[in-house]
Motif scaffolding. Structure first.
Motif, PDB file in Angstrom:
ATOM      1  N   GLN A 179       0.812  -1.216   0.000  1.00  0.00           N
ATOM      2  CA  GLN A 179       0.000   0.000   0.000  1.00  0.00           C
ATOM      3  C   GLN A 179       0.848   1.271   0.000  1.00  0.00           C
ATOM      4  O   GLN A 179       0.306   2.373   0.007  1.00  0.00           O
ATOM      5  CB  GLN A 179      -0.911   0.011   1.229  1.00  0.00           C
ATOM      6  N   ALA A 180       2.164   1.128  -0.018  1.00  0.00           N
ATOM      7  CA  ALA A 180       3.053   2.289   0.075  1.00  0.00           C
ATOM      8  C   ALA A 180       2.874   3.208  -1.129  1.00  0.00           C
ATOM      9  O   ALA A 180       2.568   2.767  -2.240  1.00  0.00           O
ATOM     10  CB  ALA A 180       4.503   1.834   0.173  1.00  0.00           C
ATOM     11  N   GLN A 181       3.086   4.499  -0.879  1.00  0.00           N
ATOM     12  CA  GLN A 181       2.986   5.510  -1.930  1.00  0.00           C
ATOM     13  C   GLN A 181       4.265   6.329  -1.973  1.00  0.00           C
ATOM     14  O   GLN A 181       4.979   6.478  -0.968  1.00  0.00           O
ATOM     15  CB  GLN A 181       1.788   6.428  -1.669  1.00  0.00           C
ATOM     16  N   ALA A 182       4.555   6.887  -3.151  1.00  0.00           N
ATOM     17  CA  ALA A 182       5.762   7.688  -3.353  1.00  0.00           C
ATOM     18  C   ALA A 182       5.375   9.028  -3.957  1.00  0.00           C
ATOM     19  O   ALA A 182       4.448   9.125  -4.759  1.00  0.00           O
ATOM     20  CB  ALA A 182       6.741   6.962  -4.277  1.00  0.00           C
ATOM     21  N   LEU A 183       6.101  10.062  -3.560  1.00  0.00           N
ATOM     22  CA  LEU A 183       5.933  11.405  -4.109  1.00  0.00           C
ATOM     23  C   LEU A 183       7.238  11.819  -4.751  1.00  0.00           C
ATOM     24  O   LEU A 183       8.285  11.831  -4.089  1.00  0.00           O
ATOM     25  CB  LEU A 183       5.550  12.389  -2.999  1.00  0.00           C
ATOM     26  N   VAL A 184       7.205  12.144  -6.039  1.00  0.00           N
ATOM     27  CA  VAL A 184       8.395  12.579  -6.778  1.00  0.00           C
ATOM     28  C   VAL A 184       8.122  13.980  -7.291  1.00  0.00           C
ATOM     29  O   VAL A 184       7.176  14.197  -8.058  1.00  0.00           O
ATOM     30  CB  VAL A 184       8.725  11.629  -7.947  1.00  0.00           C
ATOM     31  N   MET A 185       8.954  14.935  -6.881  1.00  0.00           N
ATOM     32  CA  MET A 185       8.714  16.337  -7.206  1.00  0.00           C
ATOM     33  C   MET A 185       9.789  16.872  -8.135  1.00  0.00           C
ATOM     34  O   MET A 185      10.974  16.562  -7.995  1.00  0.00           O
ATOM     35  CB  MET A 185       8.656  17.179  -5.929  1.00  0.00           C
ATOM     36  N   VAL A 186       9.351  17.691  -9.096  1.00  0.00           N
ATOM     37  CA  VAL A 186      10.251  18.418  -9.995  1.00  0.00           C
ATOM     38  C   VAL A 186       9.911  19.898  -9.885  1.00  0.00           C
ATOM     39  O   VAL A 186       8.790  20.260  -9.515  1.00  0.00           O
ATOM     40  CB  VAL A 186      10.114  17.934 -11.457  1.00  0.00           C
ATOM     41  N   PRO A 187      10.858  20.791 -10.202  1.00  0.00           N
ATOM     42  CA  PRO A 187      10.598  22.212  -9.952  1.00  0.00           C
ATOM     43  C   PRO A 187       9.662  22.888 -10.940  1.00  0.00           C
ATOM     44  O   PRO A 187       9.008  23.865 -10.591  1.00  0.00           O
ATOM     45  CB  PRO A 187      11.995  22.834  -9.998  1.00  0.00           C
ATOM     46  N   GLU A 188       9.585  22.390 -12.180  1.00  0.00           N
ATOM     47  CA  GLU A 188       8.812  23.102 -13.195  1.00  0.00           C
ATOM     48  C   GLU A 188       7.950  22.142 -13.994  1.00  0.00           C
ATOM     49  O   GLU A 188       8.304  20.971 -14.189  1.00  0.00           O
ATOM     50  CB  GLU A 188       9.739  23.881 -14.132  1.00  0.00           C
ATOM     51  N   ILE A 189       6.837  22.659 -14.504  1.00  0.00           N
ATOM     52  CA  ILE A 189       5.893  21.841 -15.266  1.00  0.00           C
ATOM     53  C   ILE A 189       6.561  21.212 -16.478  1.00  0.00           C
ATOM     54  O   ILE A 189       6.297  20.055 -16.817  1.00  0.00           O
ATOM     55  CB  ILE A 189       4.681  22.695 -15.700  1.00  0.00           C
ATOM     56  N   ASN A 190       7.448  21.962 -17.143  1.00  0.00           N
ATOM     57  CA  ASN A 190       7.998  21.442 -18.402  1.00  0.00           C
ATOM     58  C   ASN A 190       8.898  20.230 -18.191  1.00  0.00           C
ATOM     59  O   ASN A 190       9.250  19.558 -19.153  1.00  0.00           O
ATOM     60  CB  ASN A 190       8.727  22.551 -19.168  1.00  0.00           C
ATOM     61  N   LEU A 191       9.290  19.939 -16.943  1.00  0.00           N
ATOM     62  CA  LEU A 191      10.093  18.746 -16.671  1.00  0.00           C
ATOM     63  C   LEU A 191       9.231  17.528 -16.356  1.00  0.00           C
ATOM     64  O   LEU A 191       9.741  16.415 -16.275  1.00  0.00           O
ATOM     65  CB  LEU A 191      11.040  19.015 -15.494  1.00  0.00           C
ATOM     66  N   THR A 192       7.922  17.742 -16.178  1.00  0.00           N
ATOM     67  CA  THR A 192       7.054  16.647 -15.764  1.00  0.00           C
ATOM     68  C   THR A 192       6.841  15.597 -16.856  1.00  0.00           C
ATOM     69  O   THR A 192       6.942  14.395 -16.572  1.00  0.00           O
ATOM     70  CB  THR A 192       5.684  17.195 -15.304  1.00  0.00           C
ATOM     71  N   PRO A 193       6.542  15.961 -18.125  1.00  0.00           N
ATOM     72  CA  PRO A 193       6.253  14.921 -19.129  1.00  0.00           C
ATOM     73  C   PRO A 193       7.397  13.939 -19.330  1.00  0.00           C
ATOM     74  O   PRO A 193       7.168  12.729 -19.449  1.00  0.00           O
ATOM     75  CB  PRO A 193       5.983  15.731 -20.405  1.00  0.00           C
ATOM     76  N   ILE A 255       8.059   7.411   0.667  1.00  0.00           N
ATOM     77  CA  ILE A 255       9.297   8.013   0.170  1.00  0.00           C
ATOM     78  C   ILE A 255       8.961   9.284  -0.606  1.00  0.00           C
ATOM     79  O   ILE A 255       7.950   9.343  -1.310  1.00  0.00           O
ATOM     80  CB  ILE A 255      10.092   7.024  -0.722  1.00  0.00           C
ATOM     81  N   ILE A 256       9.797  10.307  -0.439  1.00  0.00           N
ATOM     82  CA  ILE A 256       9.663  11.563  -1.177  1.00  0.00           C
ATOM     83  C   ILE A 256      10.978  11.836  -1.882  1.00  0.00           C
ATOM     84  O   ILE A 256      12.055  11.735  -1.288  1.00  0.00           O
ATOM     85  CB  ILE A 256       9.330  12.751  -0.256  1.00  0.00           C
ATOM     86  N   VAL A 257      10.895  12.188  -3.158  1.00  0.00           N
ATOM     87  CA  VAL A 257      12.060  12.604  -3.947  1.00  0.00           C
ATOM     88  C   VAL A 257      11.858  14.058  -4.358  1.00  0.00           C
ATOM     89  O   VAL A 257      10.796  14.406  -4.890  1.00  0.00           O
ATOM     90  CB  VAL A 257      12.240  11.722  -5.200  1.00  0.00           C
ATOM     91  N   VAL A 258      12.845  14.904  -4.086  1.00  0.00           N
ATOM     92  CA  VAL A 258      12.813  16.300  -4.529  1.00  0.00           C
ATOM     93  C   VAL A 258      13.966  16.484  -5.508  1.00  0.00           C
ATOM     94  O   VAL A 258      15.119  16.643  -5.108  1.00  0.00           O
ATOM     95  CB  VAL A 258      12.944  17.276  -3.342  1.00  0.00           C
ATOM     96  N   ASP A 259      13.649  16.403  -6.791  1.00  0.00           N
ATOM     97  CA  ASP A 259      14.683  16.528  -7.823  1.00  0.00           C
ATOM     98  C   ASP A 259      15.007  18.006  -8.052  1.00  0.00           C
ATOM     99  O   ASP A 259      14.126  18.864  -7.945  1.00  0.00           O
ATOM    100  CB  ASP A 259      14.203  15.887  -9.124  1.00  0.00           C
ATOM    101  N   GLU A 260      16.268  18.299  -8.386  1.00  0.00           N
ATOM    102  CA  GLU A 260      16.729  19.681  -8.559  1.00  0.00           C
ATOM    103  C   GLU A 260      16.318  20.515  -7.342  1.00  0.00           C
ATOM    104  O   GLU A 260      15.716  21.573  -7.456  1.00  0.00           O
ATOM    105  CB  GLU A 260      16.155  20.296  -9.847  1.00  0.00           C
TER     106      GLU A 260
END
Length: 697
Positions: A179-193, A255-260
Motif C-alpha cells: 500500500q506504500a505511496q511515493a511522491l516525486v517532485m520536480v521544480p517546473e511543469i515542463n520537466l514533468t512529461p 518516500i519523497i524525492v525532490v529533484d533539482e
C-alpha cells in the motif's frame, strides 16, 4: 465543531470557524458550510469540544452537507497543513483549501458521485522490480538510502544517473509495502512529461497505468481532481508533481524525492509563500518516510545541512550527503571555455571563436544550445535624439520589444501595445533596440549560419524555446520532440531548457551574456547563476557513446567581461564544493542564511509613502509592545522593491533577520495581530504579506 474554511487573507480570521452538526463528523471530513451569503467547502478540523467559544447569545450555523464517498483527510495531512500555516504565517483554512482540487468546491453530490465511480480502484499486483544495471556509484547510493533513515542529499554531477537512483529507491519502497505511496517532485511543469514517461514505462507494467498520476497547475480542474482522488484513495502509488504536490493527500507515504532541490521554483510566490522542498523534509520526518534531495548544484542551505563531521563540528549536518561525481558510461563533463569579450570585436554578439565552434559542430551533425535568460527581441527601445525609452506606463520597468509581432510588452503587468512608428516624445523615426533577447539571438544565428551545411546536405536549422514560443498547449512537447529527433541544429533558449532535459546529441552549450548576476543586490544571485550555468553545461555530452563516435569532447562556452571572476574559475573546474565553501564563508561572515533566518514584510499601496508608512508603523508598534523574541530580531528600515511599481501599485518591503529561527517565529506570531490592527489606519494600503525564508530580496 471547528471547520477550516478559506477566509480572506487580511480578515484576521486565521483559526477554524465553529459550526453545528446533528451527526458526529470525523476530523478531516470534507463538508459544505455557509460563510456569509455563500456556501463554501470546508474541512472538519477537530472534535466539537475543540471549537472556539462563541460570544454569548451567538448560535453556530449548521453544516450544510457532507461530501459523501470521500474518506476523511488523514491526521498527518492536517498536521502538515497546520504546520505550514503556522510557519508561513497564514490562515489554516487558506492553506488547506488551496491544497484541495478546485472542482471539489463546485461539484454537486450527483456530479461528485459520478467522479468517484470513475476513479480507479487500488491495484494490489505482486510487486517486482525491473533489472537495470547500475554503476558502482549508483549502487552505493541506493544501498545507503535503503540502509539509513536519512534525510539524504544526493550530490551527483549532471548525467550521473540520479533519476535511476530515484526509481530504484521508489521501487524498493513500493515492493516493501503493497500500500506504500511515493511522491516525486520536480521544480517546473515542463520537466514533468519527460519524467512521467520514464516512470510509467518502469512502473505501469507492475502496478497498472492508473498507479502513476501527475499533479501540477497546468492540468485542467477535472484532471487535478482525478489525480487527487487517485492519490487520496491509494489507487495512485506514485504521484509526480511540482511544488503543489507536496500537499497531495497520500495516506501511505513511504518516500519523497525532490529533484533539482536547489531550484527557486519550489518557493511559492503567491498566497501562502511556502517552500515545497522544506515542507517535504518536514512531512517525511513527521510521517516516517524517507526523503531524497537531488542536485548537481545543491542549495547552500542543503549543502551546509549535509556537512560531514569535523574536529570543530563533531556532529556535522542533519542530512547524509551521497556523492555521484561520475557520468554514466564513463562520459566526460564538458570542457569550459571562457571568452574575454574585452578582447573581441566591438559589438559582437557571438565572438569569432564561439561562432567557429558552433559552425564546426553543426557541420559534423551535432547539436548546440545557446543560453540567454531574457526573452523577447530586446529589453528596451530607445531614441538617441531625446533619450526616450519604452517604459511601461503602469510599472517602473521597461516594455520589452518583441519583433515577431511588433509589440512592446511589459513582462510584469502584461500591458501590451504596438511598436510606435516614431519616437512618441520627439517624432524621431530612428528608434533602436537596446540589449538582446532570445528572439534576437535566434534571428542573428540564423543569418550567421545560413550557409552552413549539415552532413545530410541541408542548411542549418535554428529554433527557439522560451515562454513566448511555448504558450500553446502541447507546444513545448512538440518543440522538444523536434530537438530530440535531430530536426534542430542550434537551440536558443532561456533557463527552461537549461536544466533537467536529456538531450542526447547536444555537444556544445554557450552562455552569451551571463555577467548580470555577478553584481546583483540579491546575495543569492551568484549561487543561482552558478547553478544555472552548471545545469546548462550538463546538457552537453550526455550520451557518452555518441560523443565517442563523433570524436569531439563536449564544451561549455561562456562569453564574459569578467573572465577572472571566482565564479567562472570554479565553473571551469566543475568544482561546486569550492564554490560553495567560498559562498558559505562569505555568508557566515555577513550573518546571512543559512547562518541566520529571514522574513520579509511587504506592503503594496497607492503611493510609495503609504506603503513605507504602514511598514514603519508596524515596526514601531512591535517595539512599543516589546513582542517576544524582539531582542533577537533585527528590523531593517522599509525600502522600495527593486521594481517598486507594478500595475500602478507601489511596493515596499522590510527585512527581518534573526540568528535563531525560533525567536523569529515567536516574534512573527505575536506580530500578526498588530499588523492586522495597523491596516485600517493607513489609507491607500492595498495589501500586505509576510514572506518567511524569502528567496528574493
Amino acid at each position: 465543531m471547528p471547520v477550516a474554511v478559506s477566509t480572506p487573507a487580511h480578515s484576521s480570521v486565521g483559526e477554524p470557524l465553529s459550526y453545528a452538526s446533528s451527526v458526529h463528523l470525523t476530523p478531516g471530513t470534507l463538508v459544505r458550510v455557509p460563510l456569509g451569503a455563500r456556501e463554501v467547502l470546508g474541512v472538519v478540523w477537530g472534535a466539537p469540544e475543540q471549537a472556539a467559544p462563541l460570544p454569548p447569545g451567538v448560535q453556530p450555523r449548521a453544516v450544510a452537507g457532507v461530501l459523501e464517498g470521500i474518506d476523511p483527510l488523514a491526521p498527518a495531512w492536517r498536521r502538515l497543513v497546520a504546520f505550514a500555516a503556522r510557519y508561513y504565517q497564514r490562515a489554516v483554512g487558506e492553506v488547506a483549501l488551496a491544497a484541495l482540487p478546485p472542482q471539489l468546491r463546485d461539484l454537486g453530490p450527483q456530479q461528485l458521485a459520478r467522479r468517484l465511480r470513475r476513479a480507479p480502484a487500488p491495484a494490489h499486483q505482486p510487486a517486482a522490480t525491473e533489472s537495470v544495471a547500475l554503476s558502482a556509484e549508483q549502487a552505493s547510493a541506493v544501498a545507503e538510502i535503503h540502509a539509513q533513515p536519512g534525510p539524504f542529499l544526493l550530490f551527483g554531477s549532471t548525467g550521473s544517473g540520479k533519476t535511476e537512483v530515484y526509481l530504484q529507491c521508489v521501487a524498493q519502497a513500493l515492493a516493501a509495502d503493497p500500500q506504500a505511496q511515493a511522491l516525486v517532485m520536480v521544480p517546473e511543469i515542463n520537466l514533468t512529461p519527460q519524467l512521467e514517461s520514464r516512470v510509467r514505462q518502469r512502473f505501469a507494467p507492475l502496478y497498472g497505468d492508473a498507479a502513476v498520476v501527475a499533479m501540477h497547475s497546468g492540468m485542467t480542474p477535472a484532471q487535478r481532481l482525478k489525480s487527487w482522488l487517485a492519490a487520496h484513495t491509494g489507487a495512485a502509488r506514485i504521484v509526480l508533481g511540482t511544488r503543489m504536490a507536496v500537499f497531495a493527500s497520500l495516506p501511505r507515504l513511504a518516500i519523497i524525492v525532490v529533484d533539482e532541490e536547489h531550484d527557486p521554483s519550489y518557493k511559492q510566490q503567491e498566497g501562502a509563500r511556502y517552500n515545497a522542498r522544506d515542507l517535504a523534509l518536514w512531512r517525511a520526518r513527521e510521517q516516517g518516510a524517507r526523503v531524497i534531495l537531488g542536485s548537481a548544484t545543491p542549495s547552500l542551505e542543503s549543502w551546509h545541512a549535509s556537512r560531514p563531521p569535523s574536529p570543530g563540528d563533531p556532529r556535522g549536518g542533519r542530512y547524509q550527503r551521497l556523492y555521484m561525481p561520475s557520468r554514466i558510461g564513463a562520459g566526460q563533463l564538458p570542457r569550459v571555455c571562457i571568452v574575454d569579450m574585452g578582447q573581441q570585436p566591438r559589438g559582437a554578439v557571438f565572438s569569432p571563436p564561439l561562432l567557429a565552434a558552433i559552425t564546426e559542430r553543426v557541420q559534423r551533425g551535432e547539436q548546440c544550445l545557446v543560453l540567454l535568460n531574457r526573452r523577447g527581441f530586446a529589453p528596451v527601445l530607445h531614441c538617441h535624439a531625446c533619450g526616450w525609452k519604452s517604459d511601461c506606463p503602469h510599472c517602473s520597468a521597461h516594455q520589452v520589444f518583441h519583433k515577431s509581432d511588433r509589440t512592446l510588452r511589459c513582462h510584469h503587468c502584461g500591458f501590451t501595445q504596438r511598436v510606435p512608428r516614431a519616437c512618441p516624445s520627439c517624432g524621431n523615426p530612428d528608434i533602436l533596440p537596446l540589449g538582446r533577447g532570445t528572439e534576437q539571438l535566434e534571428e542573428q544565428l540564423a543569418a550567421l549560419l545560413r550557409n552552413v551545411i549539415t552532413p545530410d546536405r541541408r542548411a542549418a536549422r535554428v529554433a527557439r524555446i522560451d515562454a513566448d514560443t511555448t504558450r500553446a498547449k502541447g507546444a513545448l512537447e512538440e518543440q522538444l520532440a523536434q530537438v530530440h529527433s535531430g530536426e534542430v541544429d542550434v537551440l536558443v533558449g532561456t533557463q527552461m531548457v537549461a536544466k533537467g532535459h536529456d538531450f542526447r546529441r547536444i555537444t556544445l552549450v554557450a552562455a552569451v551574456q551571463p555577467d548580470g548576476a555577478l553584481f546583483s543586490s540579491d546575495f543569492r544571485a551568484p549561487e543561482r547563476m552558478f547553478a544555472l550555468l552548471m545545469q546548462a553545461a550538463g546538457r552537453a555530452g550526455r550520451d557518452a557513446r555518441y560523443v565517442a563516435a563523433q570524436g569531439s569532447p563536449p564544451e561549455m562556452w561562456i562569453q564574459t567581461w569578467h573572465p577572472d571572476h571566482a565564479v567562472y574559475a570554479a565553473l571551469r573546474r566543475h568544482d561546486y564544493p569550492a564554490f560553495a565553501a567560498r559562498q558559505l564563508a562569505e555568508r557566515q561572515e555577513a550573518g546571512m542564511p543559512p547562518f541566520a533566518y529571514q522574513a520579509l514584510v511587504r506592503a503594496d499601496a497607492r503611493t510609495q509613502e503609504a506603503a513605507q508608512a504602514f511598514l514603519q508603523a508596524a515596526s514601531d508598534a512591535a517595539r512599543a509592545a516589546g513582542l517576544p523574541g524582539l531582542d533577537q530580531v533585527f528590523l531593517f528600515p522599509p525600502v522600495p522593491l527593486a521594481i517598486q511599481r507594478v500595475a500602478n501599485v507601489e511596493r515596499a518591503q522590510m527585512l527581518l533577520e534573526s540568528p535563531q529561527r525560533g525567536a523569529l517565529q515567536r516574534f512573527l506570531a505575536a506580530w500578526q495581530p498588530l499588523l492586522h490592527a495597523e491596516r485600517p489606519r493607513h489609507r491607500g494600503l492595498v495589501r500586505w504579506l509576510v514572506d518567511v525564508d524569502p528567496q528574493a530580496i
